[in-house]
Design an enzyme around this catalytic site. Structure first.
Site, PDB file in Angstrom:
ATOM      1  N   ASN A  81    -108.973   8.294  34.127  1.00 56.44           N
ATOM      2  CA  ASN A  81    -107.525   8.730  34.102  1.00 56.44           C
ATOM      3  C   ASN A  81    -107.192   9.045  35.666  1.00 56.44           C
ATOM      4  OD1 ASN A  81    -109.155  11.019  33.629  1.00 56.44           O
ATOM      5  ND2 ASN A  81    -107.580  12.064  34.402  1.00 56.44           N
ATOM      6  N   TYR A 138    -118.062  24.616  30.261  1.00 58.31           N
ATOM      7  CA  TYR A 138    -116.667  24.929  29.648  1.00 58.31           C
ATOM      8  C   TYR A 138    -116.916  25.245  28.023  1.00 58.31           C
ATOM      9  CZ  TYR A 138    -116.474  19.941  28.234  1.00 58.31           C
ATOM     10  OH  TYR A 138    -116.366  18.878  27.844  1.00 58.31           O
ATOM     11  N   GLU A 139    -118.131  24.711  27.164  1.00 59.44           N
ATOM     12  CA  GLU A 139    -118.491  25.190  25.847  1.00 59.44           C
ATOM     13  C   GLU A 139    -119.037  26.455  25.872  1.00 59.44           C
ATOM     14  OE1 GLU A 139    -120.344  21.580  23.811  1.00 59.44           O
ATOM     15  OE2 GLU A 139    -120.613  20.790  25.872  1.00 59.44           O
ATOM     16  N   HIS A 198    -120.243  12.873  22.777  1.00 58.64           N
ATOM     17  CA  HIS A 198    -121.517  13.299  22.974  1.00 58.64           C
ATOM     18  C   HIS A 198    -122.223  13.546  22.010  1.00 58.64           C
ATOM     19  CE1 HIS A 198    -120.718  14.400  27.303  1.00 58.64           C
ATOM     20  NE2 HIS A 198    -119.437  14.471  26.983  1.00 58.64           N
ATOM     21  N   HIS A 207    -121.785  21.249  28.144  1.00 60.73           N
ATOM     22  CA  HIS A 207    -121.148  21.587  29.606  1.00 60.73           C
ATOM     23  C   HIS A 207    -121.009  23.313  29.460  1.00 60.73           C
ATOM     24  CE1 HIS A 207    -120.028  17.756  27.896  1.00 60.73           C
ATOM     25  NE2 HIS A 207    -119.677  17.326  29.474  1.00 60.73           N
ATOM     26  N   ALA A 260    -117.458  10.468  33.096  1.00 57.15           N
ATOM     27  CA  ALA A 260    -116.183  10.208  33.146  1.00 57.15           C
ATOM     28  C   ALA A 260    -115.522  10.936  34.055  1.00 57.15           C
ATOM     29  CB  ALA A 260    -115.589  10.351  31.707  1.00 57.15           C
ATOM     30  N   MET A 270    -116.258  17.368  35.026  1.00 56.47           N
ATOM     31  CA  MET A 270    -116.550  18.864  34.610  1.00 56.47           C
ATOM     32  C   MET A 270    -118.096  18.909  34.166  1.00 56.47           C
ATOM     33  SD  MET A 270    -113.269  19.361  31.794  1.00 56.47           S
ATOM     34  CE  MET A 270    -111.709  19.065  32.354  1.00 56.47           C
ATOM     35  N   SER A 271    -118.707  18.181  35.003  1.00 60.34           N
ATOM     36  CA  SER A 271    -120.155  17.927  34.528  1.00 60.34           C
ATOM     37  C   SER A 271    -120.947  17.386  35.797  1.00 60.34           C
ATOM     38  CB  SER A 271    -120.668  16.963  33.261  1.00 60.34           C
ATOM     39  OG  SER A 271    -120.165  15.598  33.840  1.00 60.34           O
ATOM     40  N   SER A 279    -119.244  11.467  28.871  1.00 53.40           N
ATOM     41  CA  SER A 279    -118.344  11.109  27.954  1.00 53.40           C
ATOM     42  C   SER A 279    -117.999   9.590  27.668  1.00 53.40           C
ATOM     43  CB  SER A 279    -116.883  11.952  28.195  1.00 53.40           C
ATOM     44  OG  SER A 279    -117.017  13.315  28.146  1.00 53.40           O
ATOM     45  N   HIS A 330    -108.184  13.859  26.657  1.00 51.54           N
ATOM     46  CA  HIS A 330    -109.582  13.294  26.379  1.00 51.54           C
ATOM     47  C   HIS A 330    -109.622  11.993  25.625  1.00 51.54           C
ATOM     48  CE1 HIS A 330    -113.930  14.023  26.338  1.00 51.54           C
ATOM     49  NE2 HIS A 330    -113.964  14.087  24.921  1.00 51.54           N
TER      50      HIS A 330
END
Length: 295
Positions: free
Chosen positions: A253, A98-99, A74, A96, A126, A229-230, A43, A267
């Site tokens: 963050n 989550y998609e 992306h 991902h 990220a 998340m990746s 990201s 995000h």
């Protein structure tokens, strides 16, 4: 490999070795480049592609069987070309879990690239900072990971094992190459990045919701320095098939640890930090590539 393989019940099936080889053959017809190094851009980090010369872009949607990302930041394409005078292929963005993409499908590009001839892979992402000594904008060299999602069965190797790629029970104690970690420190020092270059443990949670305060406190207790998340599905797959791995996390963050804090992860902050630190990441990666022999 067709865009989607389904059985007689309409259930999407995993690609076979032959399917993977067909996709690799498709890519070989699109370019004469035969890179030994691949770089996955997370990201906000897709700008690495801007410094690749003699670029050939191949959108994921045109590659048979490749999962396509729907997330901002992306782009969703393979970029073949020269970085620091060496042949590379960049994954400009990734899919991902989550998609709604099955975890085994997230890992398909890794197997395709391995069959294509890639030996070494750089993974970037990220991440939220768990370590309180980390600041937004720091770059963390990944020394190890905790597959939190894997505790619940989220592992790309679940299912029948294909011995032609790797063993049933691959070791992960050496997931991240120590020589490449040492090279990153050396190059970072030469570039004057000592004040922002860190090293630590990354954790993988599926998302897409950011972590709760209790979850962040748990990760801290487990010794995690940054979370995202990746990346872990790709690393597990790469190590399963014998690829050398190097990982970087951009701390975009700070994870919220206190209930009285008004800050919230979002995000937009992730993408903005990626833009601000893009030049340093580009310099670090490109100089590392220039220093690696045999690619």
């Amino acid at each position: 490999m067709s865009a989607t393989n389904r059985n007689e019940n309409g259930v999407e099936e995993r690609p076979t070795r032959k399917d993977i080889e067909e996709t690799a053959s498709f890519l070989k017809k699109q370019t004469s480049d035969r890179p030994k190094l691949a770089i996955i851009c997370g990201s906000g980090l897709g700008g690495l592609a801007d410094i690749v010369e003699d670029r050939i872009n191949i959108p994921y949607k045109d590659v048979p069987g490749f999962p396509v990302s729907t997330v901002a930041g992306h782009t969703g394409q393979l970029v073949f070309g020269k970085l620091s005078g060496k042949s590379v292929v960049l994954m400009q963005g990734r899919a991902h879990v989550y998609e709604g993409v099955p975890i085994w499908k997230v890992a398909i590009p890794i197997r395709v690239l391995q069959v294509f001839g890639v030996k070494t892979i750089f993974v970037t992402n990220a991440a939220g900072g768990i370590n309180r000594d980390f600041s937004v904008g720091d770059i963390m060299v990944i020394s190890d990971h905790v597959n939190i999602a894997g505790f619940a069965g989220a592992n790309p190797l679940v299912g029948l094992n294909d011995d032609s790629f790797g063993p049933r029970f691959p070791a992960m104690s050496d997931a991240y190459d120590p020589d490449l970690m040492q090279l990153a420190k050396k190059v970072g020092h030469e570039l004057g990045l000592d004040s922002i270059l860190r090293q630590g443990v990354y954790s993988f949670l599926v998302g897409p919701s950011f972590e709760t305060i209790a979850e962040c406190r748990l990760l801290k207790t487990l010794g995690v320095d940054a979370t995202g998340m990746s990346t872990v599905p790709e690393v597990v797959t790469a190590r399963h098939c014998g690829m050398r791995v190097f990982g970087l996390s951009l701390i975009t963050n700070k994870c919220v640890m206190e209930y009285n804090m008004r800050e919230k992860a979002n995000h937009e902050e992730v993408l903005e930090t990626g833009k601000k630190r893009a030049k340093d990441l580009q310099n670090l990666v490109s100089k590392m590539v220039a220093s690696i022999d045999g690619i």
